[in-house]
Design a protein around this motif. Structure first.
Motif, PDB file in Angstrom:
ATOM      1  N   ARG A  11      -8.122  -9.830  -0.097  1.00  9.11           N
ATOM      2  CA  ARG A  11      -7.469 -10.914   0.631  1.00  9.11           C
ATOM      3  C   ARG A  11      -5.985 -10.599   0.853  1.00  9.11           C
ATOM      4  NH1 ARG A  11      -8.624 -16.114  -2.301  1.00  9.11           N
ATOM      5  NH2 ARG A  11      -6.810 -15.687  -3.563  1.00  9.11           N
ATOM      6  N   LEU A  12      -5.448 -11.091   1.932  1.00 12.14           N
ATOM      7  CA  LEU A  12      -4.023 -10.994   2.219  1.00 12.14           C
ATOM      8  C   LEU A  12      -3.259 -11.876   1.235  1.00 12.14           C
ATOM      9  CD1 LEU A  12      -1.739 -10.050   4.170  1.00 12.14           C
ATOM     10  CD2 LEU A  12      -2.221 -12.124   5.505  1.00 12.14           C
ATOM     11  N   ALA A  13      -2.253 -11.319   0.601  1.00 12.92           N
ATOM     12  CA  ALA A  13      -1.439 -12.082  -0.356  1.00 12.92           C
ATOM     13  C   ALA A  13      -0.763 -13.254   0.337  1.00 12.92           C
ATOM     14  CB  ALA A  13      -0.389 -11.180  -0.996  1.00 12.92           C
ATOM     15  N   GLY A  14      -0.726 -14.386  -0.350  1.00  7.00           N
ATOM     16  CA  GLY A  14      -0.041 -15.558   0.180  1.00  7.00           C
ATOM     17  C   GLY A  14      -0.772 -16.263   1.296  1.00  7.00           C
ATOM     18  N   SER A  15      -2.097 -16.139   1.318  1.00  5.24           N
ATOM     19  CA  SER A  15      -2.838 -16.664   2.470  1.00  5.24           C
ATOM     20  C   SER A  15      -3.752 -17.854   2.193  1.00  5.24           C
ATOM     21  CB  SER A  15      -3.672 -15.538   3.095  1.00  5.24           C
ATOM     22  OG  SER A  15      -4.671 -15.098   2.188  1.00  5.24           O
ATOM     23  N   ASN A  33      -5.780  -5.330  -3.910  1.00  5.00           N
ATOM     24  CA  ASN A  33      -6.766  -4.326  -4.292  1.00  5.00           C
ATOM     25  C   ASN A  33      -6.402  -3.851  -5.698  1.00  5.00           C
ATOM     26  OD1 ASN A  33      -4.718  -2.279  -4.085  1.00  5.00           O
ATOM     27  ND2 ASN A  33      -5.094  -2.145  -1.890  1.00  5.00           N
ATOM     28  N   ASP A  34      -7.109  -2.867  -6.217  1.00  7.42           N
ATOM     29  CA  ASP A  34      -6.849  -2.410  -7.588  1.00  7.42           C
ATOM     30  C   ASP A  34      -5.371  -2.039  -7.787  1.00  7.42           C
ATOM     31  OD1 ASP A  34      -9.632  -2.598  -7.626  1.00  7.42           O
ATOM     32  OD2 ASP A  34      -9.879  -0.760  -8.771  1.00  7.42           O
ATOM     33  N   SER A  35      -4.827  -1.290  -6.842  1.00  9.16           N
ATOM     34  CA  SER A  35      -3.459  -0.813  -6.983  1.00  9.16           C
ATOM     35  C   SER A  35      -2.433  -1.941  -6.895  1.00  9.16           C
ATOM     36  CB  SER A  35      -3.169   0.234  -5.903  1.00  9.16           C
ATOM     37  OG  SER A  35      -1.823   0.639  -5.966  1.00  9.16           O
ATOM     38  N   THR A  36      -2.556  -2.787  -5.876  1.00 11.33           N
ATOM     39  CA  THR A  36      -1.565  -3.858  -5.716  1.00 11.33           C
ATOM     40  C   THR A  36      -1.681  -4.887  -6.841  1.00 11.33           C
ATOM     41  OG1 THR A  36      -2.995  -5.025  -4.136  1.00 11.33           O
ATOM     42  CG2 THR A  36      -1.271  -3.592  -3.223  1.00 11.33           C
ATOM     43  N   LEU A  37      -2.898  -5.165  -7.283  1.00  8.81           N
ATOM     44  CA  LEU A  37      -3.055  -6.097  -8.404  1.00  8.81           C
ATOM     45  C   LEU A  37      -2.465  -5.519  -9.685  1.00  8.81           C
ATOM     46  CD1 LEU A  37      -6.630  -7.430  -7.666  1.00  8.81           C
ATOM     47  CD2 LEU A  37      -4.547  -8.819  -7.792  1.00  8.81           C
ATOM     48  N   LEU A  41       0.507  -7.357 -11.641  1.00  9.68           N
ATOM     49  CA  LEU A  41       0.381  -7.790 -13.034  1.00  9.68           C
ATOM     50  C   LEU A  41       1.365  -7.068 -13.954  1.00  9.68           C
ATOM     51  CD1 LEU A  41      -3.499  -8.039 -13.208  1.00  9.68           C
ATOM     52  CD2 LEU A  41      -1.868  -9.948 -13.228  1.00  9.68           C
ATOM     53  N   THR A  42       1.815  -5.881 -13.551  1.00 12.14           N
ATOM     54  CA  THR A  42       2.804  -5.140 -14.327  1.00 12.14           C
ATOM     55  C   THR A  42       4.182  -5.777 -14.183  1.00 12.14           C
ATOM     56  OG1 THR A  42       1.585  -3.077 -14.055  1.00 12.14           O
ATOM     57  CG2 THR A  42       3.914  -2.882 -14.635  1.00 12.14           C
ATOM     58  N   ASN A  43       4.565  -6.078 -12.941  1.00 16.21           N
ATOM     59  CA  ASN A  43       5.884  -6.660 -12.687  1.00 16.21           C
ATOM     60  C   ASN A  43       5.913  -7.243 -11.273  1.00 16.21           C
ATOM     61  OD1 ASN A  43       8.556  -7.344 -12.338  1.00 16.21           O
ATOM     62  ND2 ASN A  43       9.354  -5.442 -13.198  1.00 16.21           N
ATOM     63  N   PRO A  44       5.544  -8.519 -11.133  1.00 20.72           N
ATOM     64  CA  PRO A  44       5.476  -9.124  -9.808  1.00 20.72           C
ATOM     65  C   PRO A  44       6.788  -9.060  -9.028  1.00 20.72           C
ATOM     66  CG  PRO A  44       4.826 -10.707 -11.509  1.00 20.72           C
ATOM     67  CD  PRO A  44       5.206  -9.450 -12.189  1.00 20.72           C
ATOM     68  N   SER A  45       7.909  -9.220  -9.707  1.00 16.98           N
ATOM     69  CA  SER A  45       9.210  -9.214  -9.019  1.00 16.98           C
ATOM     70  C   SER A  45       9.589  -7.834  -8.489  1.00 16.98           C
ATOM     71  CB  SER A  45      10.310  -9.722  -9.949  1.00 16.98           C
ATOM     72  OG  SER A  45      10.092 -11.076 -10.249  1.00 16.98           O
ATOM     73  N   ALA A  46       9.099  -6.780  -9.131  1.00 18.69           N
ATOM     74  CA  ALA A  46       9.361  -5.426  -8.639  1.00 18.69           C
ATOM     75  C   ALA A  46       8.539  -5.158  -7.384  1.00 18.69           C
ATOM     76  CB  ALA A  46       9.052  -4.391  -9.714  1.00 18.69           C
ATOM     77  N   LEU A  47       7.321  -5.673  -7.349  1.00 25.16           N
ATOM     78  CA  LEU A  47       6.450  -5.474  -6.190  1.00 25.16           C
ATOM     79  C   LEU A  47       6.895  -6.334  -5.015  1.00 25.16           C
ATOM     80  CD1 LEU A  47       3.920  -4.130  -5.000  1.00 25.16           C
ATOM     81  CD2 LEU A  47       2.589  -6.051  -5.921  1.00 25.16           C
ATOM     82  N   VAL A  48       7.219  -7.593  -5.299  1.00 28.22           N
ATOM     83  CA  VAL A  48       7.621  -8.534  -4.244  1.00 28.22           C
ATOM     84  C   VAL A  48       8.893  -9.267  -4.715  1.00 28.22           C
ATOM     85  CG1 VAL A  48       6.937 -10.502  -2.821  1.00 28.22           C
ATOM     86  CG2 VAL A  48       5.204  -8.863  -3.566  1.00 28.22           C
ATOM     87  N   ILE A  67      -8.298  -7.262 -13.647  1.00 25.71           N
ATOM     88  CA  ILE A  67      -8.682  -6.805 -12.309  1.00 25.71           C
ATOM     89  C   ILE A  67     -10.197  -6.702 -12.199  1.00 25.71           C
ATOM     90  CG2 ILE A  67      -8.557  -4.872 -10.691  1.00 25.71           C
ATOM     91  CD1 ILE A  67      -5.640  -4.457 -11.821  1.00 25.71           C
ATOM     92  N   SER A  68     -10.838  -6.175 -13.226  1.00 26.36           N
ATOM     93  CA  SER A  68     -12.312  -6.097 -13.233  1.00 26.36           C
ATOM     94  C   SER A  68     -12.920  -7.485 -13.122  1.00 26.36           C
ATOM     95  CB  SER A  68     -12.775  -5.400 -14.517  1.00 26.36           C
ATOM     96  OG  SER A  68     -14.170  -5.355 -14.578  1.00 26.36           O
TER      97      SER A  68
END
Length: 74
Positions: A11-15, A33-37, A41-48, A67-68
């Motif tokens: 799914r598109l984030a924020g949708s 997906n696996d990578s973005t999740l 989960l590691t550091n949401p503020s670093a990703l977005v 994730i599983s």
């Protein structure tokens, strides 16, 4: 108290219509997906930068387990 997690993978984030996401997440263009999740989960503020999410999981196995689990919620 966040958006529903059923069907999050792919799914598109924020949708999800009924949730008040940060502008940063809505405009991120991320597809969960696996990578973005894992990054989320590691550091949401670093990703977005600018996200409202503050929860982190430091343990790689715990992130993999979450994730599983999310992948099973269709």
């Amino acid at each position: 108290m966040g958006p529903r997690h059923r069907g999050v993978v792919g799914r598109l984030a924020g949708s999800v219509a009924d949730y008040s996401y940060s502008k940063a997440l809505k405009e991120s263009g991320l597809i969960w997906n696996d990578s973005t999740l894992d990054q989320w989960l590691t550091n949401p503020s670093a990703l977005v930068p600018g996200t409202k999410m503050f929860f982190k999981l430091d343990d790689p196995q715990a992130r993999a387990d979450v994730i599983s689990y999310l992948k099973q919620l269709k």
